[in-house]
Each structure stands twice: as structure tokens, then as C-alpha cells.
Design a protein around this motif. Structure first.
Motif, PDB file in Angstrom:
ATOM      1  N   ASN A 220      -2.461   4.465   0.444  1.00  0.00           N
ATOM      2  CA  ASN A 220      -3.158   3.969  -0.731  1.00  0.00           C
ATOM      3  C   ASN A 220      -2.279   3.936  -2.000  1.00  0.00           C
ATOM      4  O   ASN A 220      -2.393   3.013  -2.801  1.00  0.00           O
ATOM      5  N   PRO A 221      -1.378   4.925  -2.205  1.00  0.00           N
ATOM      6  CA  PRO A 221      -0.596   4.922  -3.457  1.00  0.00           C
ATOM      7  C   PRO A 221       0.266   3.677  -3.677  1.00  0.00           C
ATOM      8  O   PRO A 221       0.650   3.398  -4.807  1.00  0.00           O
ATOM      9  N   ILE A 222       0.585   2.924  -2.622  1.00  0.00           N
ATOM     10  CA  ILE A 222       1.450   1.759  -2.852  1.00  0.00           C
ATOM     11  C   ILE A 222       0.672   0.459  -3.044  1.00  0.00           C
ATOM     12  O   ILE A 222       1.245  -0.588  -3.240  1.00  0.00           O
ATOM     13  N   MET A 223      -0.665   0.554  -3.006  1.00  0.00           N
ATOM     14  CA  MET A 223      -1.446  -0.676  -3.191  1.00  0.00           C
ATOM     15  C   MET A 223      -1.457  -1.097  -4.657  1.00  0.00           C
ATOM     16  O   MET A 223      -1.521  -0.251  -5.545  1.00  0.00           O
ATOM     17  N   VAL A 224      -1.451  -2.392  -4.889  1.00  0.00           N
ATOM     18  CA  VAL A 224      -1.544  -2.890  -6.258  1.00  0.00           C
ATOM     19  C   VAL A 224      -2.845  -3.692  -6.447  1.00  0.00           C
ATOM     20  O   VAL A 224      -3.720  -3.283  -7.193  1.00  0.00           O
ATOM     21  N   ASP A 225      -2.984  -4.830  -5.753  1.00  0.00           N
ATOM     22  CA  ASP A 225      -4.223  -5.585  -5.953  1.00  0.00           C
ATOM     23  C   ASP A 225      -5.231  -5.391  -4.809  1.00  0.00           C
ATOM     24  O   ASP A 225      -6.393  -5.727  -4.931  1.00  0.00           O
ATOM     25  N   GLY A 226      -4.738  -4.854  -3.690  1.00  0.00           N
ATOM     26  CA  GLY A 226      -5.637  -4.518  -2.586  1.00  0.00           C
ATOM     27  C   GLY A 226      -6.186  -5.700  -1.823  1.00  0.00           C
ATOM     28  O   GLY A 226      -7.155  -5.557  -1.081  1.00  0.00           O
ATOM     29  N   THR A 227      -5.567  -6.865  -1.968  1.00  0.00           N
ATOM     30  CA  THR A 227      -6.140  -8.068  -1.342  1.00  0.00           C
ATOM     31  C   THR A 227      -5.299  -8.657  -0.223  1.00  0.00           C
ATOM     32  O   THR A 227      -5.697  -9.631   0.402  1.00  0.00           O
ATOM     33  N   GLY A 228      -4.113  -8.130   0.011  1.00  0.00           N
ATOM     34  CA  GLY A 228      -3.231  -8.730   1.008  1.00  0.00           C
ATOM     35  C   GLY A 228      -2.427  -9.879   0.429  1.00  0.00           C
ATOM     36  O   GLY A 228      -1.691 -10.561   1.141  1.00  0.00           O
ATOM     37  N   MET A 229      -2.548 -10.120  -0.872  1.00  0.00           N
ATOM     38  CA  MET A 229      -1.899 -11.273  -1.504  1.00  0.00           C
ATOM     39  C   MET A 229      -0.617 -10.903  -2.266  1.00  0.00           C
ATOM     40  O   MET A 229       0.334 -11.671  -2.291  1.00  0.00           O
ATOM     41  N   CYS A 230      -0.604  -9.752  -2.912  1.00  0.00           N
ATOM     42  CA  CYS A 230       0.522  -9.470  -3.825  1.00  0.00           C
ATOM     43  C   CYS A 230       1.775  -9.009  -3.082  1.00  0.00           C
ATOM     44  O   CYS A 230       2.884  -9.136  -3.584  1.00  0.00           O
ATOM     45  N   GLY A 231       1.631  -8.455  -1.910  1.00  0.00           N
ATOM     46  CA  GLY A 231       2.790  -8.025  -1.121  1.00  0.00           C
ATOM     47  C   GLY A 231       3.309  -6.645  -1.490  1.00  0.00           C
ATOM     48  O   GLY A 231       4.238  -6.130  -0.868  1.00  0.00           O
ATOM     49  N   ALA A 232       2.721  -6.006  -2.491  1.00  0.00           N
ATOM     50  CA  ALA A 232       3.236  -4.715  -2.956  1.00  0.00           C
ATOM     51  C   ALA A 232       3.167  -3.634  -1.877  1.00  0.00           C
ATOM     52  O   ALA A 232       4.018  -2.749  -1.820  1.00  0.00           O
ATOM     53  N   CYS A 233       2.168  -3.729  -1.008  1.00  0.00           N
ATOM     54  CA  CYS A 233       1.945  -2.627  -0.075  1.00  0.00           C
ATOM     55  C   CYS A 233       2.585  -2.865   1.293  1.00  0.00           C
ATOM     56  O   CYS A 233       2.232  -2.212   2.265  1.00  0.00           O
ATOM     57  N   ARG A 234       3.535  -3.814   1.337  1.00  0.00           N
ATOM     58  CA  ARG A 234       4.226  -4.123   2.591  1.00  0.00           C
ATOM     59  C   ARG A 234       5.035  -2.901   2.994  1.00  0.00           C
ATOM     60  O   ARG A 234       5.740  -2.312   2.172  1.00  0.00           O
ATOM     61  N   LEU A 235       4.942  -2.498   4.242  1.00  0.00           N
ATOM     62  CA  LEU A 235       5.721  -1.334   4.659  1.00  0.00           C
ATOM     63  C   LEU A 235       6.114  -1.416   6.123  1.00  0.00           C
ATOM     64  O   LEU A 235       5.486  -2.118   6.907  1.00  0.00           O
ATOM     65  N   GLN A 236       7.167  -0.678   6.420  1.00  0.00           N
ATOM     66  CA  GLN A 236       7.681  -0.652   7.786  1.00  0.00           C
ATOM     67  C   GLN A 236       7.027   0.520   8.519  1.00  0.00           C
ATOM     68  O   GLN A 236       7.121   1.664   8.085  1.00  0.00           O
ATOM     69  N   VAL A 237       6.354   0.215   9.627  1.00  0.00           N
ATOM     70  CA  VAL A 237       5.754   1.280  10.444  1.00  0.00           C
ATOM     71  C   VAL A 237       6.321   1.110  11.855  1.00  0.00           C
ATOM     72  O   VAL A 237       5.955   0.172  12.561  1.00  0.00           O
ATOM     73  N   GLY A 238       7.236   1.973  12.235  1.00  0.00           N
ATOM     74  CA  GLY A 238       7.948   1.782  13.499  1.00  0.00           C
ATOM     75  C   GLY A 238       8.726   0.483  13.404  1.00  0.00           C
ATOM     76  O   GLY A 238       9.409   0.233  12.410  1.00  0.00           O
ATOM     77  N   ASP A 239       8.574  -0.401  14.410  1.00  0.00           N
ATOM     78  CA  ASP A 239       9.297  -1.675  14.286  1.00  0.00           C
ATOM     79  C   ASP A 239       8.388  -2.804  13.808  1.00  0.00           C
ATOM     80  O   ASP A 239       8.689  -3.975  13.953  1.00  0.00           O
ATOM     81  N   GLU A 240       7.261  -2.418  13.204  1.00  0.00           N
ATOM     82  CA  GLU A 240       6.335  -3.441  12.710  1.00  0.00           C
ATOM     83  C   GLU A 240       6.247  -3.447  11.188  1.00  0.00           C
ATOM     84  O   GLU A 240       6.426  -2.416  10.546  1.00  0.00           O
ATOM     85  N   ILE A 241       5.937  -4.626  10.650  1.00  0.00           N
ATOM     86  CA  ILE A 241       5.672  -4.737   9.215  1.00  0.00           C
ATOM     87  C   ILE A 241       4.156  -4.709   9.035  1.00  0.00           C
ATOM     88  O   ILE A 241       3.438  -5.446   9.701  1.00  0.00           O
ATOM     89  N   LYS A 242       3.698  -3.843   8.153  1.00  0.00           N
ATOM     90  CA  LYS A 242       2.253  -3.739   7.925  1.00  0.00           C
ATOM     91  C   LYS A 242       1.958  -3.866   6.433  1.00  0.00           C
ATOM     92  O   LYS A 242       2.831  -3.647   5.597  1.00  0.00           O
ATOM     93  N   PHE A 243       0.696  -4.166   6.142  1.00  0.00           N
ATOM     94  CA  PHE A 243       0.241  -4.177   4.755  1.00  0.00           C
ATOM     95  C   PHE A 243      -0.827  -3.086   4.633  1.00  0.00           C
ATOM     96  O   PHE A 243      -1.838  -3.121   5.353  1.00  0.00           O
TER      97      PHE A 243
END
Ligand code: FES
Length: 281
Positions: A220-243
Motif C-alpha cells: 500500500n505505501p507505494i500506491m499513488v492514485d490507486g487506479t492502475g493508471m499512474c504506474g507508481a505502484c509497479r513492482l517486481q515480484v519474483g520474475d513478474e511485474i505487478k501493480f
């Protein structure tokens, strides 16, 4: 409009509000979040749900005033309204999907850091209501920054409190308490749930990896707009990219690349940094 039924200052710059939002209260589960907007021009602020009362139709939110919007939000009083209160969003904690009898066999420990105590509370409460009493460790910078100690005591199996400066109960981090419980008191845990600042979750995960305890974290701390649009919460989880806002906010902590998440969080604070991220992704 969504009316504020209660507004309370919990600690320096940390506020609690009960908001009348019956539809959200009817459907939400522990681990989910809402997006609030004060007025038409207001920023969208994602906040994890701290508590809910389905009968009264209320949602409890807890937030820290760290920017212009949350500082303005802290000035709202009982009787004021939010223009928007959207939710429940994100995925519910995996705990609520597990078989209760299986959960009862598990030893679960929660580690909450600072304002992260708020999203830990509904999970512990939910478990308690289903006959599962988890251990909870709350860490805060000092006594004045400690929140929700009493409500948490009512729902936790055992509650351990620690402060960075030793001004209350004991001195040290949540990780010190967990180390003590496992190494000196012989406690065994099947699952750890850690919610707090990124740096805290990173160190909890390093420790639980060493101790062999599967660990869930809330991004939750890396979220900015919480909509999947801004890209702020993009993160690497194992070999996957998640939002975090769409796929989370909870993830397997041992797979999260915290260093990358912290770097992105820093870059996202400036316009230049955001432009850099847009160019590189
Ligand atoms: Fe903006 Fe998730 S918070 S994409």
C-alpha cells in the motif's frame, strides 16, 4: 457525499475517521482499500481500510498527514463530507479465503510498523472473530507515535509493543521482538504478515527468510492514485511485474524487490523522476 461521523487525532500527524459509506461497508474485506477525494479538484488518496461496521454502514480510515492533500484532509471535522469514497478496491487478504479449520492450526504473527498498524487491525480482528488468535507485534518510533494499542489488545492473542527509542515498553524494532520470540521463547510461526514502511518490511522479510517463515507484505505505501493508471505502484515480484493497486496490495514478501520499490518511490516524488521512469519503462 460521504459524511464523516467521527474525526480523531490518534498521534502526531496520524488521524482516524469513521465515514458513512454503507455500500463499501457491506462488501469490504480485510486487506482492501478505498480511494477518497475531498472535493472535485482534490487528489485521489488510496487508504487501506482499518475497520468496518456493516450494520452501521461505516468505514474507519487512518491516515498520516504527509503531503498537501492529507494535511488538508486532517482539517476535516465530524459532519464534513468527502466528495468521493470509492471501494472496496484491491484484493482481500488471502487469510479470508482460507479454510477456517486449517487457519486454526496455523500460528500466525503480524508485525505492524507505525501507521501500518491500521491495516493490520482488521485482519487480526477478522481472525479473532473466527476463533483464530494471532500474535501481534506493534512497532512505533516512540510512545507518542503508537496507535491502536488498546483495540489491538482486544483482538490479538498476544500483543507485543516496541518503540525505536525505548520510550514505551521496550527499545528496538519489530524484528528484534520476532527474533526474541522465535530464538529465546521457542515460538514457531507458520506465517508472518508485515505491514509498515518499505524499509521495515524489507528487514522483516530478510529475517523471516532466515527463520523460514513464509511472509506476506502489503505494498500500500507505494500506491499513488490507486487506479492502475499512474504506474507508481509497479513492482517486481519474483520474475513478474505487478501493480500493487490492481494485483495486491498483498504479496509474497520473499519475492518482492524492495530495493527497486524504494528507489521508484523516491523517484516518483519529483516530476523529473517521474519523467525518467516514463522513459525507462
Ligand atoms: Fe497508480 Fe497503482 S497506484 S497504478
Amino acid at each position: 457525499m460521504y459524511k464523516i461521523l467521527k474525526a480523531e487525532k490518534l498521534a502526531e500527524k496520524i488521524y482516524l475517521m469513521d465515514v458513512l459509506a454503507p455500500r463499501v461497508a457491506k462488501h469490504c474485506q480485510p486487506g482492501q482499500f478505498v480511494i477518497v477525494k475531498m472535493d472535485e479538484k482534490g487528489e485521489r488518496i488510496p487508504l487501506t481500510i482499518c475497520d468496518y461496521n456493516r450494520e452501521a454502514g461505516t468505514i474507519t480510515i487512518v491516515f498520516q498527514s504527509i503531503g498537501a492533500s492529507t494535511t488538508k484532509m486532517a482539517e476535516l471535522k465530524e459532519g464534513d463530507c468527502f466528495e468521493d469514497f470509492v471501494g472496496p478496491l484491491g484484493c482481500a487478504s488471502e487469510l479470508v479465503h482460507e479454510d477456517i479449520e486449517e487457519l486454526k492450526k496455523k500460528k500466525i504473527v503480524f508485525i505492524a510498523g507505525g501507521v501500518g498498524t491500521a491495516p493490520v487491525y482488521p485482519q487480526v480482528k477478522w481472525l479473532h472473530e473466527h476463533g483464530v488468535d494471532a500474535d501481534v507485534i506493534i512497532g512505533a518510533k516512540n510512545k507518542d507515535m503508537l496507535i491502536l494499542e488498546e483495540p489491538m489488545r482486544e483482538v490479538a492473542g498476544n500483543l507485543y509493543v516496541t518503540t525505536d527509542d525505548g520510550s514505551y515498553v521496550r527499545k528496538g524494532m519489530g524484528t528484534d521482538v520476532l527474533k526474541d520470540l522465535v530464538n529465546n521463547e521457542g515460538k514457531k510461526y507458520d506465517l508472518c504478515v508485515a505491514i509498515g514502511p518499505l524499509i521495515m518490511m524489507k528487514f522483516v522479510c530478510l529475517l523471516t527468510k532466515e527463520l523460514g517463515i513464509p511472509t506476506v507484505v502489503s505494498m500500500n505505501p507505494i500506491m499513488v492514485d490507486g487506479t492502475g493508471m499512474c504506474g507508481a505502484c509497479r513492482l517486481q515480484v519474483g520474475d513478474e511485474i505487478k501493480f500493487a493497486c490492481v494485483d495486491g496490495p498483498e504479496f509474497d514478501g520473499h519475492k518482492v524487490d524492495f530495493d527497486q520499490a524504494m528507489k521508484r518511490q523516491q523517484m516518483y516524488k519529483t516530476e523529473e523522476g517521474r519523467a525518467m521512469l516514463a522513459l525507462t519503462e
